[in-house]
Write a protein that holds these residues in place. Structure first.
Motif, short mmCIF file in Angstrom:
data_model
loop_
_atom_site.label_atom_id
_atom_site.label_comp_id
_atom_site.label_asym_id
_atom_site.label_seq_id
_atom_site.Cartn_x
_atom_site.Cartn_y
_atom_site.Cartn_z
N ASP A 94 -106.59 9.08 27.31
CA ASP A 94 -106.59 9.32 25.88
C ASP A 94 -105.16 9.24 25.34
OD1 ASP A 94 -105.35 11.84 26.27
OD2 ASP A 94 -107.28 12.85 26.43
N ALA A 95 -105.02 9.35 24.03
CA ALA A 95 -103.71 9.15 23.40
C ALA A 95 -102.67 10.15 23.91
CB ALA A 95 -103.85 9.25 21.89
N ALA A 96 -103.06 11.40 24.08
CA ALA A 96 -102.11 12.41 24.56
C ALA A 96 -101.68 12.12 26.00
CB ALA A 96 -102.74 13.79 24.47
N GLU A 97 -102.61 11.66 26.83
CA GLU A 97 -102.28 11.33 28.21
C GLU A 97 -101.41 10.08 28.30
OE1 GLU A 97 -106.17 13.00 30.60
OE2 GLU A 97 -106.30 11.05 29.59
N ALA A 98 -101.66 9.13 27.41
CA ALA A 98 -100.90 7.88 27.43
C ALA A 98 -99.42 8.11 27.16
CB ALA A 98 -101.48 6.90 26.42
N LEU A 106 -105.82 3.97 33.49
CA LEU A 106 -107.19 4.43 33.66
C LEU A 106 -107.18 5.71 34.46
CD1 LEU A 106 -108.73 0.99 34.57
CD2 LEU A 106 -108.96 2.18 32.41
N VAL A 107 -108.06 6.65 34.11
CA VAL A 107 -108.14 7.94 34.79
C VAL A 107 -109.41 7.96 35.62
CG1 VAL A 107 -108.29 10.43 34.47
CG2 VAL A 107 -106.83 9.07 32.95
N ILE A 108 -109.27 8.29 36.89
CA ILE A 108 -110.39 8.33 37.82
C ILE A 108 -110.54 9.77 38.29
CG2 ILE A 108 -111.29 7.51 40.03
CD1 ILE A 108 -108.57 5.60 38.38
N ALA A 122 -104.46 8.58 37.96
CA ALA A 122 -104.25 7.64 36.86
C ALA A 122 -103.50 6.43 37.40
CB ALA A 122 -103.45 8.30 35.74
N MET A 123 -104.05 5.25 37.11
CA MET A 123 -103.42 4.01 37.58
C MET A 123 -103.81 2.87 36.67
SD MET A 123 -105.69 3.55 41.06
CE MET A 123 -105.36 5.19 41.65
N GLY A 124 -103.12 1.77 36.80
CA GLY A 124 -103.43 0.58 36.03
C GLY A 124 -104.69 -0.10 36.55
#
Length: 148
Positions: A94-98, A106-108, A122-124
């Protein structure tokens, strides 16, 4: 008196600058040593109720080793066994995490073992493809835990 004070301030600044340069060189050498083994990707990690921490994930034969991005030790901070690791969810950051992770991450959500807690990675997109391929390439019968 002021000349002595200026000389003292210059020495203090020089010592501080040397410490900063040595610390940066140490972090760079550590990253090079971690990357030498191959199979490493930039990866954020968040434990339950924790903040995102940036680091490096290294793939082993049976485990994923996560190293803190600014640490000094060559030992992993978190080790996730491939046999007990299961992916439970996948979403865009999300925007705050970005802001802390960077764009396009992407968050898994993952479960490890019998623990009910979810660890998030979190990874590409390319790193996620490699992660899922590594996870599914386990020996037959050892990975059948896709929940999401």
């Amino acid at each position: 008196m002021s000349r002595a004070l200026a000389l003292d301030a210059a020495w203090i600044f020089a010592a501080f600058l040397i410490v900063v340069v040595v610390a940066a060189a140490g972090i760079a050498v550590r990253r090079i040593l971690l990357d030498r083994g191959g199979g490493t990707v930039e990866c954020g990690l968040r434990r339950p109720a924790g903040a995102w921490r940036l680091g490096v994930a290294a793939y082993g034969a049976d485990e994923l080793r996560w190293y803190n991005g600014v640490g000094v030790l060559l030992t992993p901070e978190v080790v996730l066994s491939r046999r007990t690791l299961s992916v439970t969810s996948r979403r865009d950051a999300d925007a705050a995490e970005a802001v802390s992770l960077g764009p396009g991450m992407l968050v898994i959500g993952c479960h490890t073992g019998e623990s009910p807690d979810t660890i998030e990675l979190a990874m590409g997109e390319a790193a996620l493809t490699g992660f899922l391929a590594w996870l599914e390439a386990a020996p037959p019968g050892s990975y059948d835990r896709w929940v999401g």
